[in-house]
Design a protein around this motif. Sequence first.
Motif, PDB file in Angstrom:
ATOM      1  N   VAL A  29       0.848  -1.189   0.000  1.00  0.00           N
ATOM      2  CA  VAL A  29       0.000   0.000   0.000  1.00  0.00           C
ATOM      3  C   VAL A  29       0.884   1.240   0.000  1.00  0.00           C
ATOM      4  O   VAL A  29       1.844   1.334   0.768  1.00  0.00           O
ATOM      5  N   THR A  30       0.570   2.182  -0.883  1.00  0.00           N
ATOM      6  CA  THR A  30       1.262   3.466  -0.926  1.00  0.00           C
ATOM      7  C   THR A  30       0.503   4.449  -0.059  1.00  0.00           C
ATOM      8  O   THR A  30      -0.727   4.519  -0.108  1.00  0.00           O
ATOM      9  N   ASP A  43      -3.558   0.972  -3.288  1.00  0.00           N
ATOM     10  CA  ASP A  43      -2.697  -0.127  -3.714  1.00  0.00           C
ATOM     11  C   ASP A  43      -1.491   0.433  -4.454  1.00  0.00           C
ATOM     12  O   ASP A  43      -1.606   1.376  -5.243  1.00  0.00           O
ATOM     13  N   ASP A  44      -0.341  -0.161  -4.204  1.00  0.00           N
ATOM     14  CA  ASP A  44       0.926   0.354  -4.713  1.00  0.00           C
ATOM     15  C   ASP A  44       1.171   0.054  -6.187  1.00  0.00           C
ATOM     16  O   ASP A  44       2.052   0.628  -6.785  1.00  0.00           O
ATOM     17  N   THR A  45       0.400  -0.808  -6.793  1.00  0.00           N
ATOM     18  CA  THR A  45       0.699  -1.269  -8.141  1.00  0.00           C
ATOM     19  C   THR A  45      -0.138  -0.560  -9.203  1.00  0.00           C
ATOM     20  O   THR A  45      -1.364  -0.547  -9.142  1.00  0.00           O
ATOM     21  N   CYS A  46       0.539   0.001 -10.207  1.00  0.00           N
ATOM     22  CA  CYS A  46      -0.136   0.609 -11.349  1.00  0.00           C
ATOM     23  C   CYS A  46      -0.926  -0.470 -12.086  1.00  0.00           C
ATOM     24  O   CYS A  46      -0.398  -1.551 -12.358  1.00  0.00           O
ATOM     25  N   THR A  47      -2.163  -0.180 -12.431  1.00  0.00           N
ATOM     26  CA  THR A  47      -3.007  -1.171 -13.109  1.00  0.00           C
ATOM     27  C   THR A  47      -2.640  -1.333 -14.585  1.00  0.00           C
ATOM     28  O   THR A  47      -3.101  -2.265 -15.225  1.00  0.00           O
ATOM     29  N   ALA A  49       0.919  -1.061 -15.818  1.00  0.00           N
ATOM     30  CA  ALA A  49       2.241  -1.636 -16.039  1.00  0.00           C
ATOM     31  C   ALA A  49       2.768  -2.485 -14.896  1.00  0.00           C
ATOM     32  O   ALA A  49       3.885  -2.966 -14.955  1.00  0.00           O
ATOM     33  N   ASN A  50       1.980  -2.644 -13.822  1.00  0.00           N
ATOM     34  CA  ASN A  50       2.375  -3.510 -12.713  1.00  0.00           C
ATOM     35  C   ASN A  50       3.689  -3.069 -12.065  1.00  0.00           C
ATOM     36  O   ASN A  50       4.544  -3.892 -11.751  1.00  0.00           O
ATOM     37  N   VAL A  51       3.871  -1.756 -11.886  1.00  0.00           N
ATOM     38  CA  VAL A  51       5.047  -1.213 -11.204  1.00  0.00           C
ATOM     39  C   VAL A  51       4.594  -0.388 -10.005  1.00  0.00           C
ATOM     40  O   VAL A  51       3.432   0.001  -9.897  1.00  0.00           O
ATOM     41  N   SER A  52       5.532  -0.097  -9.112  1.00  0.00           N
ATOM     42  CA  SER A  52       5.225   0.617  -7.872  1.00  0.00           C
ATOM     43  C   SER A  52       4.827   2.072  -8.129  1.00  0.00           C
ATOM     44  O   SER A  52       5.557   2.819  -8.786  1.00  0.00           O
ATOM     45  N   LEU A  53       3.685   2.449  -7.579  1.00  0.00           N
ATOM     46  CA  LEU A  53       3.252   3.848  -7.675  1.00  0.00           C
ATOM     47  C   LEU A  53       3.987   4.734  -6.674  1.00  0.00           C
ATOM     48  O   LEU A  53       4.060   5.952  -6.853  1.00  0.00           O
ATOM     49  N   ALA A  54       4.545   4.146  -5.622  1.00  0.00           N
ATOM     50  CA  ALA A  54       5.261   4.933  -4.618  1.00  0.00           C
ATOM     51  C   ALA A  54       6.474   5.638  -5.216  1.00  0.00           C
ATOM     52  O   ALA A  54       6.937   6.635  -4.685  1.00  0.00           O
ATOM     53  N   GLU A  55       6.971   5.133  -6.331  1.00  0.00           N
ATOM     54  CA  GLU A  55       8.117   5.749  -6.987  1.00  0.00           C
ATOM     55  C   GLU A  55       7.699   6.889  -7.920  1.00  0.00           C
ATOM     56  O   GLU A  55       8.548   7.569  -8.502  1.00  0.00           O
ATOM     57  N   GLY A  56       6.382   7.091  -8.074  1.00  0.00           N
ATOM     58  CA  GLY A  56       5.872   8.136  -8.944  1.00  0.00           C
ATOM     59  C   GLY A  56       5.820   9.484  -8.258  1.00  0.00           C
ATOM     60  O   GLY A  56       6.173   9.631  -7.089  1.00  0.00           O
ATOM     61  N   GLU A  57       5.349  10.481  -8.995  1.00  0.00           N
ATOM     62  CA  GLU A  57       5.248  11.836  -8.464  1.00  0.00           C
ATOM     63  C   GLU A  57       3.830  12.154  -8.033  1.00  0.00           C
ATOM     64  O   GLU A  57       2.869  11.770  -8.694  1.00  0.00           O
ATOM     65  N   VAL A  58       3.725  12.886  -6.925  1.00  0.00           N
ATOM     66  CA  VAL A  58       2.447  13.403  -6.463  1.00  0.00           C
ATOM     67  C   VAL A  58       2.267  14.768  -7.107  1.00  0.00           C
ATOM     68  O   VAL A  58       3.150  15.624  -7.038  1.00  0.00           O
ATOM     69  N   GLN A  86      -7.913   1.088 -15.771  1.00  0.00           N
ATOM     70  CA  GLN A  86      -8.536   0.456 -14.606  1.00  0.00           C
ATOM     71  C   GLN A  86      -8.144   1.213 -13.343  1.00  0.00           C
ATOM     72  O   GLN A  86      -6.989   1.629 -13.193  1.00  0.00           O
ATOM     73  N   PRO A  87      -9.088   1.384 -12.403  1.00  0.00           N
ATOM     74  CA  PRO A  87      -8.775   2.109 -11.170  1.00  0.00           C
ATOM     75  C   PRO A  87      -7.883   1.298 -10.229  1.00  0.00           C
ATOM     76  O   PRO A  87      -7.755   0.080 -10.375  1.00  0.00           O
ATOM     77  N   ILE A  88      -7.281   1.991  -9.280  1.00  0.00           N
ATOM     78  CA  ILE A  88      -6.551   1.353  -8.193  1.00  0.00           C
ATOM     79  C   ILE A  88      -7.460   1.353  -6.964  1.00  0.00           C
ATOM     80  O   ILE A  88      -8.334   2.212  -6.835  1.00  0.00           O
ATOM     81  N   ALA A  89      -7.269   0.383  -6.078  1.00  0.00           N
ATOM     82  CA  ALA A  89      -8.053   0.332  -4.840  1.00  0.00           C
ATOM     83  C   ALA A  89      -7.555   1.404  -3.882  1.00  0.00           C
ATOM     84  O   ALA A  89      -6.349   1.603  -3.729  1.00  0.00           O
ATOM     85  N   VAL A  90      -8.488   2.128  -3.260  1.00  0.00           N
ATOM     86  CA  VAL A  90      -8.136   3.125  -2.253  1.00  0.00           C
ATOM     87  C   VAL A  90      -8.581   2.620  -0.887  1.00  0.00           C
ATOM     88  O   VAL A  90      -9.530   1.854  -0.765  1.00  0.00           O
ATOM     89  N   HIS A  91      -7.867   3.055   0.145  1.00  0.00           N
ATOM     90  CA  HIS A  91      -8.096   2.568   1.496  1.00  0.00           C
ATOM     91  C   HIS A  91      -8.381   3.737   2.433  1.00  0.00           C
ATOM     92  O   HIS A  91      -8.032   4.883   2.135  1.00  0.00           O
TER      93      HIS A  91
END
Length: 107
Positions: A29-30, A43-47, A49-58, A86-91
């Motif tokens: 989880v990001t 969820d940390d995974t881009c729907t 490309a299946n890579v970490s979203l935590a490495e992306g920019e806000v 496709q959306p990502i799950a939010v928590h």
Amino acid sequence: MSEPVRVCSVDELPAGVGAAVAEIEGRRVTIARDSAGRIHAFDDTCTHANVSLAEGEVDGGLIECWLHGSQFDMTTGEPKQLPATQPIAVHTVSVADDGSVYVTLAA
């Protein structure tokens, strides 16, 4: 719904400049703070490309995938920029009086 899990403190999340990652019940989880100071968890995974979203920019209320530029709304999880469709799950996020950030996983 799961139980809230402490993931970090508010001080560990500077607004608009990055994200943290937590492992909760086997899910990555990001946790990110938008430019207005609101804290989001998803969820940390881009729907796409299946890579970490935590490495992306806000950027404002969006998180951008570093690989292909897909953007997701951190509040709703909806994709706002292709190539993701496709959306990502939010928590659910809550902040305790001591500044601890808790995340409750969505179903």
